[in-house]
Structures are given as structure tokens and as C-alpha cells.
Write an enzyme that holds these catalytic residues in place. Structure first.
Site, mmCIF file in Angstrom:
data_model
loop_
_atom_site.group_PDB
_atom_site.id
_atom_site.type_symbol
_atom_site.label_atom_id
_atom_site.label_comp_id
_atom_site.label_asym_id
_atom_site.label_seq_id
_atom_site.Cartn_x
_atom_site.Cartn_y
_atom_site.Cartn_z
ATOM 1 N N TYR A 142 4.326 -8.635 -10.497
ATOM 2 C CA TYR A 142 5.723 -8.186 -10.497
ATOM 3 C C TYR A 142 6.678 -9.319 -10.892
ATOM 4 O O TYR A 142 7.770 -9.072 -11.365
ATOM 5 C CB TYR A 142 6.126 -7.697 -9.109
ATOM 6 C CG TYR A 142 5.809 -6.251 -8.827
ATOM 7 C CD1 TYR A 142 4.517 -5.758 -8.952
ATOM 8 C CD2 TYR A 142 6.810 -5.378 -8.397
ATOM 9 C CE1 TYR A 142 4.234 -4.443 -8.668
ATOM 10 C CE2 TYR A 142 6.531 -4.058 -8.114
ATOM 11 C CZ TYR A 142 5.234 -3.591 -8.251
ATOM 12 O OH TYR A 142 4.957 -2.289 -7.966
ATOM 13 N N LYS A 191 -9.521 -7.766 -6.248
ATOM 14 C CA LYS A 191 -10.402 -7.416 -7.369
ATOM 15 C C LYS A 191 -11.106 -8.704 -7.787
ATOM 16 O O LYS A 191 -11.037 -9.156 -8.942
ATOM 17 C CB LYS A 191 -9.567 -6.797 -8.500
ATOM 18 C CG LYS A 191 -10.384 -6.194 -9.630
ATOM 19 C CD LYS A 191 -11.115 -4.910 -9.254
ATOM 20 C CE LYS A 191 -11.997 -4.445 -10.407
ATOM 21 N NZ LYS A 191 -12.890 -3.323 -10.029
ATOM 22 N N ASP A 223 -10.723 -0.785 -6.117
ATOM 23 C CA ASP A 223 -11.172 0.550 -6.543
ATOM 24 C C ASP A 223 -11.900 1.251 -5.400
ATOM 25 O O ASP A 223 -11.686 2.438 -5.128
ATOM 26 C CB ASP A 223 -12.044 0.477 -7.820
ATOM 27 C CG ASP A 223 -13.132 -0.595 -7.754
ATOM 28 O OD1 ASP A 223 -13.124 -1.417 -6.812
ATOM 29 O OD2 ASP A 223 -13.999 -0.598 -8.650
ATOM 30 N N ASP A 247 1.408 -1.645 -3.776
ATOM 31 C CA ASP A 247 2.285 -0.581 -4.273
ATOM 32 C C ASP A 247 1.486 0.702 -4.440
ATOM 33 O O ASP A 247 1.879 1.775 -3.971
ATOM 34 C CB ASP A 247 2.884 -1.019 -5.620
ATOM 35 C CG ASP A 247 3.760 0.059 -6.228
ATOM 36 O OD1 ASP A 247 4.552 0.659 -5.471
ATOM 37 O OD2 ASP A 247 3.651 0.306 -7.448
ATOM 38 N N ASP A 251 1.227 4.291 -1.689
ATOM 39 C CA ASP A 251 1.538 5.675 -2.069
ATOM 40 C C ASP A 251 0.370 6.595 -1.716
ATOM 41 O O ASP A 251 0.563 7.707 -1.223
ATOM 42 C CB ASP A 251 1.812 5.788 -3.582
ATOM 43 C CG ASP A 251 3.297 5.671 -3.918
ATOM 44 O OD1 ASP A 251 4.021 5.018 -3.136
ATOM 45 O OD2 ASP A 251 3.726 6.226 -4.947
HETATM 46 C C1 IPM Z 1 8.010 0.668 -4.090
HETATM 47 C C2 IPM Z 1 8.465 1.101 -5.449
HETATM 48 C C3 IPM Z 1 8.977 -0.116 -6.195
HETATM 49 C C4 IPM Z 1 7.837 -1.094 -6.304
HETATM 50 C C5 IPM Z 1 9.575 0.183 -7.583
HETATM 51 C C6 IPM Z 1 10.641 1.248 -7.528
HETATM 52 C C7 IPM Z 1 10.090 -1.053 -8.240
HETATM 53 O O1 IPM Z 1 7.461 1.764 -6.121
HETATM 54 O O2 IPM Z 1 8.824 0.120 -3.313
HETATM 55 O O3 IPM Z 1 6.846 0.898 -3.779
HETATM 56 O O4 IPM Z 1 7.000 -0.978 -7.213
HETATM 57 O O5 IPM Z 1 7.772 -2.002 -5.477
HETATM 58 MG MG MG Z 2 5.754 2.149 -4.914
#
Ligand code: IPM
Ligand code: MG
Length: 357
Positions: A142, A191, A223, A247, A251
Site C-alpha cells: 500500500y 506467502k 491462500d 485487507d 472482508d
Molecule cells: C479497508 C478498505 C481500504 C483499504 C480502501 C478503501 C483503501 O478496503 O479499509 O479495508 O484497502 O485499506
Molecule cells: Mg478492505
């Protein structure tokens, strides 16, 4: 206690859900005799519209002068075409970095009342799961070198993953300490079979593990971790990983709890000042319709009380108020699963939670 909280409402559903969390924080403050002063600042698309920049200096200064920061969400289709450097998302990275918030705590737990909303079968989730993802937040790909260059097939774009021992050690410390306070199990995800940066990550984590003999430590390739999260989420207590892997895995972890609308997060650095935000985005499709689930932001407010202000009783009160709302069967649209009936609006859910405080 009197505390100053900077509000970064942002875009899409951001303003609605932050307003809900503020109402809950105010009621909690009144109940326990505290005073919270809230000051709003612009961030993301709304900041671009007003100032031309996604993260105005005034916002950075305001956050650094506050005791803590509550953020809604940034971004939306209106700003999607902008160049990388002035996109709303850049503001999020900018504020994390400006505040030195290298530790991102993302708890993913299955609420028994929401079992039906999880896409996983009963035999997999069984008695539920409670995972804490500790994501490195100010390093890795990032923030690494990026750009364009001439490559084998002509012009190419590149991004670089790099981690120093210092960065790995400080996130490792946060993760081992979090594990000590919970189930004492830590899984480091990398990884290392491919990436040099992961090999340094793994070596550093192994060295640290020796200082935490009570923590049952193991490594896992990313993975495999993605697969294990849906195959057997109960095996995990604390997961520590890099910015990008965190990240993605957070999710995934949120989805198996039933709704991404439930998950709060805390971003912390060396000081007590943190940034608290739901892990979901700005949901432009439902913005302004009062359909958003405010719970992730309300729970982010509870995390702020707990981690930045040391107000554990107050945080417990908010979390119990959310539990009760869910146990009493209240659901916003995202939590309906196969339930029939009319979902609550964002403001109705907030009212229910306020009554429970
Ligand atoms: C998160 C989001 C952010 C990230 C994006 C919106 C930049 O996906 O906070 O998880 O990737 O950190
Ligand atoms: Mg995210």
C-alpha cells in the site's frame, strides 16, 4: 471525563451511520457522566468537492489534535474516474499514515442471533467463532515504491511490497499481546513460499514467538488461510498479517459472520489516539435511503471507548445494547437472511439500541 472526538463522516452512507454512532456515544456519556465534544472534518469525496483535496490539511491537524477519531466511509462512483493521487481512498491511507496507525484490529465474530445470516452451514460454524484479525496498516504494498517503467512487454505499472524488521516487530507485538488477552492462539499469515518480504516476516515472527511461550503460534500461507476461514473458522483466535493480505482476509471473515454491516475496527499506533471505523465501505447504492446498518459504526464507537479512553464499562454497555437489539429480533435489511418481514431502517435500529442503553 471530557474528551474531544473528531468526526470524519465521509461519503455515501458515512454521514448516516456516524450520526447513529454519535447518538449512541452521547447517550452513553450522559449515563456515565462524561462529556464528549464532537468536531466534524471533511474527508474523501466530499472533501474533494469542497476543497479539491481528499484529505485537507485542516482534517489532519484536527485529527492529530483530538483524543480520537470516528470515521464513516469514503468514496463513490462520482469520484471513481479521478487519478490515483486524488481519489477518496487516498485520504484513508493518508490519515492512517499521518496518525501513525500501524495496527488495525478487525474482530469478526458470529453473533448467535445472526447464525441464519451466515452463508456457512451449521455444522461448520457450530458454536460460533470469534476471530481477531490484526492487520499491518501503514506499510507493505500500500505504501511501497510504485510507478511506471519500461519492461519486457513495453510500459508496465508496478507496486512494491516491502517490510522492515521494525515494522514486523511492532505489529507482531500488538498481535502477541492481543492473543495473550484472548485465547492465546496466534496464526501469522504470509506467502513465504514465494515472497522475500514474507520470509523476513516469518523469521521475525518466529523470533518473537520465543518471548511469548504461552501463545500457541503457527504460520499459514495466505491462500490456505483464505480456504481455512470458510472450511473451519473456529480454528482461529488471532490472525496477524500484512496490509494487503489483511485487507482481503478481513472482508472474507466479515462475510462469514453474516454481514459486513456488523464489523467494527480500531486503528492504533504508539499513542492512545486511534481511528475507529466500520470495515464496510460507503455503499453508494443505498446512501440516503436510511437503509444502512449502523451497528458496525456503533461498535467502532464502543471500541474507541475501550481502547483509546479505557472506558471498558461504557464499551460493554454499548455492546450489550447491540446484543439485546439482535437477540430481540431486530434486523436491518442486510441482516434479514431468509427472515421474512419488514427490516428496520438505520434510524429505527439506532432508536432500538439507544433504548437499550
Ligand atoms: C479497508 C478498505 C481500504 C483499504 C480502501 C478503501 C483503501 O478496503 O479499509 O479495508 O484497502 O485499506
Ligand atoms: Mg478492505
Amino acid at each position: 471525563m471530557e474528551l474531544n472526538i473528531a468526526l470524519l463522516k465521509g461519503d455515501g452512507i458515512g454521514p448516516e451511520i456516524v450520526d447513529s454512532a454519535v447518538a449512541v456515544l452521547e447517550k452513553t456519556a450522559a449515563k456515565f457522566g462524561h462529556k464528549f465534544n464532537f468536531t466534524p472534518y471533511l474527508i474523501g469525496g466530499c472533501a474533494i468537492d469542497e476543497t479539491g483535496l481528499p484529505l485537507p490539511q485542516e482534517t489532519v491537524d484536527g485529527c492529530l489534535a483530538s483524543d480520537s477519531v470516528l470515521l464513516g466511509a469514503v468514496g463513490g462512483p462520482k469520484w471513481d474516474g479521478l487519478a490515483g493521487d486524488i481519489r477518496p481512498e487516498k485520504a484513508l491511507l493518508g490519515i492512517r499514515s499521518a496518525m501513525g496507525l500501524y495496527t488495525n484490529l478487525r474482530p469478526a465474530k458470529l453473533y448467535p442471533a445472526l447464525r441464519g445470516a451466515s452463508p456457512l452451514k451449521d455444522e461448520i460454524v457450530g458454536g460460533g467463532f470469534d476471530i481477531l484479525i490484526v492487520r499491518e496498516l501503514t506499510g507493505g504494498i500500500y505504501f511501497g515504491d510504485r510507478g511506471y517503467r519500461e519492461g519486457k512487454y513495453g510500459t508496465e505499472a508496478f507496486d512494491t511490497e516491502a517490510y522492515s524488521v521494525t515494522e514486523i516487530e511492532r505489529i507482531g507485538k500488538a498481535a502477541f499481546e492481543a492473543a495473550m488477552k484472548r485465547g492465546k492462539r496466534l496464526c501469522s499469515v504470509d506467502k513465504a513460499n514465494v515472497l522475500e518480504s514474507s520470509r523476513l516476516w516469518r523469521k521475525t515472527m518466529h523470533e518473537m514467538a520465543e518471548s511469548y511461550p504461552e501463545v500457541e503460534y503457527r504460520d499459514m500461507f495466505v491462500d490456505n488461510a483464505a480456504m481455512q476461514l470458510v472450511r473451519d473458522p473456529k480454528q482461529f483466535d488471532v490472525i496477524v498479517t500484512s496490509n494487503m493480505f489483511g485487507d482481503i482476509l478481513s472482508d472474507e471473515a466479515s462475510q462469514i459472520t453474516g454481514s459486513i454491516g456488523m464489523l467494527a475496527s480500531a486503528s492504533l499506533g504508539a499513542s492512545k489516539r486511534g481511528l475507529y471505523e466500520p470495515i464496510h465501505g460507503s455503499a453508494p447504492d443505498i446512501a440516503g435511503t436510511n437503509a444502512a446498518n449502523p451497528i458496525a459504526t456503533i461498535l467502532s464507537g464502543a471500541m474507541m471507548l475501550r481502547y483509546s479512553f479505557g472506558l471498558a464499562k461504557e464499551a460493554d454497555t454499548i455492546e450489550a445494547a447491540v446484543d439485546k437489539a439482535l437477540n430481540d429480533g431486530h434486523r436491518t435489511a442486510d441482516l434479514m437472511g431468509t427472515d421474512k418481514g419488514k427490516p428496520l431502517t438505520c434510524t429505527e435500529m439506532t432508536e432500538v439500541i439507544l433504548k437499550n442503553i
